[in-house]
Scaffold this motif. Structure first.
Motif, mmCIF file in Angstrom:
data_model
loop_
_atom_site.group_PDB
_atom_site.id
_atom_site.type_symbol
_atom_site.label_atom_id
_atom_site.label_comp_id
_atom_site.label_asym_id
_atom_site.label_seq_id
_atom_site.Cartn_x
_atom_site.Cartn_y
_atom_site.Cartn_z
ATOM 1 N N ILE A 1 9.266 -7.855 -5.488
ATOM 2 C CA ILE A 1 7.751 -8.016 -6.099
ATOM 3 C C ILE A 1 8.063 -8.779 -7.633
ATOM 4 C CG2 ILE A 1 5.897 -6.377 -7.146
ATOM 5 C CD1 ILE A 1 6.812 -4.308 -5.225
ATOM 6 N N GLY A 2 7.268 -9.503 -7.738
ATOM 7 C CA GLY A 2 7.363 -10.533 -9.154
ATOM 8 C C GLY A 2 6.493 -9.725 -10.062
ATOM 9 N N LEU A 3 6.942 -9.485 -11.318
ATOM 10 C CA LEU A 3 6.378 -8.925 -12.300
ATOM 11 C C LEU A 3 6.651 -9.411 -13.646
ATOM 12 C CD1 LEU A 3 7.857 -6.307 -10.783
ATOM 13 C CD2 LEU A 3 5.893 -5.054 -11.723
ATOM 14 N N ARG A 4 5.622 -9.265 -14.538
ATOM 15 C CA ARG A 4 5.754 -9.857 -15.993
ATOM 16 C C ARG A 4 7.001 -9.059 -16.643
ATOM 17 N NH1 ARG A 4 0.278 -9.839 -15.328
ATOM 18 N NH2 ARG A 4 0.196 -7.461 -16.046
ATOM 19 N N LYS B 1 8.526 1.851 -11.378
ATOM 20 C CA LYS B 1 8.055 2.990 -10.609
ATOM 21 C C LYS B 1 8.233 2.196 -9.098
ATOM 22 C CE LYS B 1 4.455 4.873 -13.506
ATOM 23 N NZ LYS B 1 3.103 4.786 -13.801
ATOM 24 N N PHE B 2 8.227 0.833 -9.336
ATOM 25 C CA PHE B 2 8.234 0.251 -7.706
ATOM 26 C C PHE B 2 9.653 0.186 -7.298
ATOM 27 C CE2 PHE B 2 3.978 -2.250 -8.714
ATOM 28 C CZ PHE B 2 3.480 -1.584 -7.451
ATOM 29 N N ASN B 3 10.698 0.114 -8.325
ATOM 30 C CA ASN B 3 11.920 0.342 -7.900
ATOM 31 C C ASN B 3 12.486 1.749 -7.252
ATOM 32 O OD1 ASN B 3 13.332 -2.254 -8.107
ATOM 33 N ND2 ASN B 3 13.450 -2.080 -10.333
ATOM 34 N N VAL B 4 11.783 2.569 -7.677
ATOM 35 C CA VAL B 4 11.876 3.902 -7.242
ATOM 36 C C VAL B 4 11.327 3.884 -6.060
ATOM 37 C CG1 VAL B 4 11.151 6.546 -7.537
ATOM 38 C CG2 VAL B 4 12.308 5.142 -9.600
ATOM 39 N N ALA B 5 9.959 3.511 -5.853
ATOM 40 C CA ALA B 5 9.467 3.606 -4.409
ATOM 41 C C ALA B 5 9.938 2.786 -3.373
ATOM 42 C CB ALA B 5 8.036 3.135 -4.747
ATOM 43 N N ILE B 6 10.587 1.593 -3.572
ATOM 44 C CA ILE B 6 11.384 0.962 -2.687
ATOM 45 C C ILE B 6 12.640 1.557 -2.263
ATOM 46 C CG2 ILE B 6 12.817 -1.138 -2.435
ATOM 47 C CD1 ILE B 6 10.713 -2.680 -4.587
ATOM 48 N N PHE C 1 11.793 -9.497 -11.348
ATOM 49 C CA PHE C 1 11.721 -8.967 -10.085
ATOM 50 C C PHE C 1 12.137 -7.561 -9.745
ATOM 51 C CE2 PHE C 1 11.712 -13.521 -9.336
ATOM 52 C CZ PHE C 1 10.896 -13.673 -8.109
ATOM 53 N N THR C 2 11.419 -6.730 -8.640
ATOM 54 C CA THR C 2 11.948 -5.361 -8.396
ATOM 55 C C THR C 2 13.375 -5.796 -7.488
ATOM 56 O OG1 THR C 2 10.808 -5.484 -6.527
ATOM 57 C CG2 THR C 2 9.865 -4.389 -8.358
ATOM 58 N N GLN C 3 13.891 -4.680 -7.050
ATOM 59 C CA GLN C 3 15.031 -4.952 -5.967
ATOM 60 C C GLN C 3 14.371 -5.591 -4.943
ATOM 61 O OE1 GLN C 3 16.105 -1.405 -3.695
ATOM 62 N NE2 GLN C 3 15.055 -0.364 -5.304
ATOM 63 N N ASN C 4 14.789 -6.088 -3.860
ATOM 64 C CA ASN C 4 14.346 -6.618 -2.583
ATOM 65 C C ASN C 4 13.623 -5.645 -1.559
ATOM 66 O OD1 ASN C 4 16.799 -5.684 -1.341
ATOM 67 N ND2 ASN C 4 17.606 -7.733 -1.515
ATOM 68 N N ASP D 1 0.828 -1.292 -0.057
ATOM 69 C CA ASP D 1 0.088 0.098 0.044
ATOM 70 C C ASP D 1 1.093 1.362 -0.085
ATOM 71 O OD1 ASP D 1 -2.381 -1.454 0.109
ATOM 72 O OD2 ASP D 1 -2.682 -1.188 2.130
ATOM 73 N N GLU D 2 2.067 1.170 0.661
ATOM 74 C CA GLU D 2 2.835 2.289 0.769
ATOM 75 C C GLU D 2 3.601 2.584 -0.765
ATOM 76 O OE1 GLU D 2 4.862 5.827 2.100
ATOM 77 O OE2 GLU D 2 3.157 4.666 3.055
ATOM 78 N N LEU D 3 3.918 1.556 -1.244
ATOM 79 C CA LEU D 3 4.592 1.601 -2.523
ATOM 80 C C LEU D 3 3.654 2.254 -3.447
ATOM 81 C CD1 LEU D 3 6.686 -1.878 -2.719
ATOM 82 C CD2 LEU D 3 7.530 0.332 -2.381
ATOM 83 N N CYS D 4 2.422 1.801 -3.433
ATOM 84 C CA CYS D 4 1.594 2.314 -4.418
ATOM 85 C C CYS D 4 1.150 3.489 -4.100
ATOM 86 C CB CYS D 4 0.111 1.385 -4.319
ATOM 87 S SG CYS D 4 0.178 0.044 -5.230
ATOM 88 N N LYS D 5 1.085 4.192 -2.991
ATOM 89 C CA LYS D 5 0.961 5.662 -2.687
ATOM 90 C C LYS D 5 1.927 6.449 -3.213
ATOM 91 C CE LYS D 5 0.623 8.487 1.480
ATOM 92 N NZ LYS D 5 0.784 8.797 3.003
ATOM 93 N N ARG D 6 3.206 5.964 -3.024
ATOM 94 C CA ARG D 6 4.566 6.812 -3.303
ATOM 95 C C ARG D 6 4.579 6.755 -4.768
ATOM 96 N NH1 ARG D 6 9.380 6.631 0.901
ATOM 97 N NH2 ARG D 6 8.017 6.453 2.752
ATOM 98 N N ALA D 7 4.161 5.662 -5.376
ATOM 99 C CA ALA D 7 4.403 5.439 -6.946
ATOM 100 C C ALA D 7 2.915 6.155 -7.713
ATOM 101 C CB ALA D 7 4.285 4.055 -7.578
ATOM 102 N N GLU D 8 2.140 6.814 -6.842
ATOM 103 C CA GLU D 8 0.748 7.101 -7.362
ATOM 104 C C GLU D 8 0.202 6.328 -8.233
ATOM 105 O OE1 GLU D 8 1.767 10.959 -9.432
ATOM 106 O OE2 GLU D 8 2.304 11.870 -7.469
#
Length: 242
Positions: free
Chosen positions: A200-203, A212-217, A101-104, A53-60
């Protein structure tokens, strides 16, 4: 006027489409506390719910949570049933051949054996592990007989009912069960470090979402928010990011 109305309609459709693209379906198991679980209200809860939830908030981005059985969690990501996997999934080479995967967002964590006795044979006996996990892969490479189950709770039950000599899983998952067992369950041998941490696993086609998730992490690591969440859910002795 007709042209103005048409332009407005096209603009509205474009805005709706853009908004729809910002809805990210977050896939998890909901059966691996404290990483993820279903609470009394029937909602996804746990460490990964809070992190996601926090990652999605930061990534808008707008998050929608979806649960899926572990044994089909990667196939259902690649087939488009959801957009991410946040389910305590370790980053390993075999999985990176299928998904990205994103960074851990969780450091490389220890795996451990638990049994009814410290003398349990974890090298040549029967060891239970959840199917399609890094732990199951490890057991298969030892001299032990691997007994796989669909859910982590079933692996613990197999030890308690005598089907297996020991269970091998994330130590963070086993620790509460061992502590609450009143001495029935004990850890056996040394911890076993596996994997590159949890990401985070992604296609493989979702490069923009991955970025976007890497920046937020990264931002959560830099401001200490991620470490605070790890300590909240896993205790003061949990491994954190330096």
């Amino acid at each position: 006027m007709k042209i103005t109305h048409l332009a407005a309609a096209v603009l509205a459709l474009g805005t709706t489409a853009a908004q729809a693209q910002d809805v990210v379906r977050m896939g998890t198991e909901g059966a691996y506390p404290p990483y993820n679980m279903i609470n009394e209200s029937g909602e996804v809860d746990g460490f990964e719910r809070e992190v996601g939830d926090e990652l999605c908030k930061r990534a808008e981005l707008t998050c929608e949570w979806v649960t899926n059985d572990w044994d089909s969690i990667i196939p259902n990501l690649t087939s488009g049933n959801y957009d991410t996997i946040l389910a305590g999934m370790s980053i390993v080479a075999e999985r990176k051949e299928i998904i990205d995967f994103t960074q851990n967002y969780f450091p490389p964590a220890a795996s451990a054996y638990a049994a009814l006795s410290e003398d349990a044979d974890v090298e040549g006996g029967i060891v239970a592990a959840q199917t399609n996990t890094i732990q199951a892969g490890h057991v298969a490479e030892t001299g032990a007989t691997l007994l796989e189950f669909a859910t982590p709770d079933e692996t613990l039950a197999a030890v308690r009912n005598g089907e297996a000599d020991a269970v091998f899983a994330d130590k963070d998952f086993l620790a509460p069960a061992v502590e609450e067992s009143g001495g029935e369950l004990v850890f056996v041998g040394d911890d076993v470090p596996l994997g590159e941490g949890i990401g985070i696993g992604l296609r493989k086609s979702d490069d923009e979402l991955e970025e976007k998730f890497n920046v937020a992490i990264t931002s959560m690591k830099e401001d200490g928010t991620l470490n605070e969440m790890i300590l909240k859910w896993f205790g003061d002795d949990a491994k954190t990011f330096e």
